[in-house]
Design an enzyme around this catalytic site. Sequence first.
Site, PDB file in Angstrom:
ATOM      1  N   LYS A  42      34.645  48.506  42.128  1.00  0.00           N
ATOM      2  CA  LYS A  42      34.682  48.566  40.681  1.00  0.00           C
ATOM      3  C   LYS A  42      36.112  48.465  40.164  1.00  0.00           C
ATOM      4  O   LYS A  42      36.351  48.359  38.968  1.00  0.00           O
ATOM      5  CB  LYS A  42      34.106  49.909  40.220  1.00  0.00           C
ATOM      6  CG  LYS A  42      32.676  50.152  40.617  1.00  0.00           C
ATOM      7  CD  LYS A  42      32.299  51.600  40.251  1.00  0.00           C
ATOM      8  CE  LYS A  42      31.024  52.020  40.911  1.00  0.00           C
ATOM      9  NZ  LYS A  42      30.792  53.474  40.790  1.00  0.00           N
ATOM     10  N   ASP A  98      42.153  44.870  42.340  1.00  0.00           N
ATOM     11  CA  ASP A  98      43.019  45.885  41.732  1.00  0.00           C
ATOM     12  C   ASP A  98      44.281  46.105  42.559  1.00  0.00           C
ATOM     13  O   ASP A  98      45.389  46.157  42.039  1.00  0.00           O
ATOM     14  CB  ASP A  98      42.265  47.206  41.526  1.00  0.00           C
ATOM     15  CG  ASP A  98      41.573  47.712  42.787  1.00  0.00           C
ATOM     16  OD1 ASP A  98      41.611  47.019  43.838  1.00  0.00           O
ATOM     17  OD2 ASP A  98      40.979  48.807  42.740  1.00  0.00           O
ATOM     18  N   ASP A 101      46.066  46.715  49.891  1.00  0.00           N
ATOM     19  CA  ASP A 101      46.698  47.767  50.696  1.00  0.00           C
ATOM     20  C   ASP A 101      46.775  47.288  52.149  1.00  0.00           C
ATOM     21  O   ASP A 101      47.710  46.603  52.532  1.00  0.00           O
ATOM     22  CB  ASP A 101      45.899  49.055  50.521  1.00  0.00           C
ATOM     23  CG  ASP A 101      46.508  50.230  51.258  1.00  0.00           C
ATOM     24  OD1 ASP A 101      47.681  50.143  51.656  1.00  0.00           O
ATOM     25  OD2 ASP A 101      45.820  51.247  51.443  1.00  0.00           O
ATOM     26  N   PHE A 150      49.168  57.053  46.880  1.00  0.00           N
ATOM     27  CA  PHE A 150      47.814  56.834  46.394  1.00  0.00           C
ATOM     28  C   PHE A 150      47.854  56.823  44.874  1.00  0.00           C
ATOM     29  O   PHE A 150      48.270  57.800  44.262  1.00  0.00           O
ATOM     30  CB  PHE A 150      46.847  57.900  46.908  1.00  0.00           C
ATOM     31  CG  PHE A 150      45.429  57.499  46.681  1.00  0.00           C
ATOM     32  CD1 PHE A 150      44.823  56.580  47.525  1.00  0.00           C
ATOM     33  CD2 PHE A 150      44.715  57.988  45.607  1.00  0.00           C
ATOM     34  CE1 PHE A 150      43.525  56.156  47.297  1.00  0.00           C
ATOM     35  CE2 PHE A 150      43.416  57.570  45.368  1.00  0.00           C
ATOM     36  CZ  PHE A 150      42.822  56.654  46.224  1.00  0.00           C
ATOM     37  N   ARG A 163      39.390  56.270  36.772  1.00  0.00           N
ATOM     38  CA  ARG A 163      39.377  54.817  36.497  1.00  0.00           C
ATOM     39  C   ARG A 163      39.726  54.525  35.046  1.00  0.00           C
ATOM     40  O   ARG A 163      40.240  53.460  34.730  1.00  0.00           O
ATOM     41  CB  ARG A 163      37.982  54.230  36.777  1.00  0.00           C
ATOM     42  CG  ARG A 163      37.592  54.192  38.239  1.00  0.00           C
ATOM     43  CD  ARG A 163      36.351  53.315  38.404  1.00  0.00           C
ATOM     44  NE  ARG A 163      35.655  53.564  39.650  1.00  0.00           N
ATOM     45  CZ  ARG A 163      35.955  52.982  40.807  1.00  0.00           C
ATOM     46  NH1 ARG A 163      36.952  52.143  40.881  1.00  0.00           N
ATOM     47  NH2 ARG A 163      35.245  53.243  41.898  1.00  0.00           N
TER      48      ARG A 163
END
Length: 178
Positions: A42, A98, A101, A150, A163
């Site tokens: 998402k 998004d 990583d 993070f 979010r």
Amino acid sequence: MKNDIEQILVSKKEIDIIVKRIADELTVDYADKNPVLIGLLKGCVMFMSDVSKCLDFNLELDYMDVSSYNGVSSTGVVTIDRDLKTDIVGRDIIIMEDIVDTGRTLTKVKELLINRGAKSVKVATLLDKPEGRIVELEAEYVGISVPNHFVVGYGLDYNERYRNLPYIGILKEKIYKK
Ligand code: IMP
């Protein structure tokens, strides 16, 4: 919610500038190609929505839901929870992500889309965390590189929370190291 943020890493204003720049880059490369923008749910939603509104050419939108994360660490196993509805044979694809990583998710998704017959597959990501890379993967369109923390907000979550923050922030360690 904002009290759980250690530091704002990318402000709303900076995000707006990044979105416009990436939209301009995509316009140069895709204006006559009728590409399919594929968002990885998402986390992609804010970025994909904002970028696509700045694109004044024909395109299609579709979404996949793939998961590799549990809490704050990558599990390394990528599973498809929702697949595409679009026939992508012969199409130019832009994956909207998004954050990159470890690079595992995108490597897997790119491979899948190429095997399904896409003409080209490129990646646009808001954030890049190069220190986290485990497999070699470079996004063609990168908003901004961030350090190995993070981060949450503007689509990115910690266990489905944060979010809806309008910026990217570093989550306080005490939130996930309890
Ligand atoms: P990769 O396969 O390790 O590159 O993971 C990419 C996915 O992991 C992203 O789409 C995010 O959903 C998630 N992820 C990686 N780093 C972060 C982070 O700092 N905050 C929130 N989600 C992250």
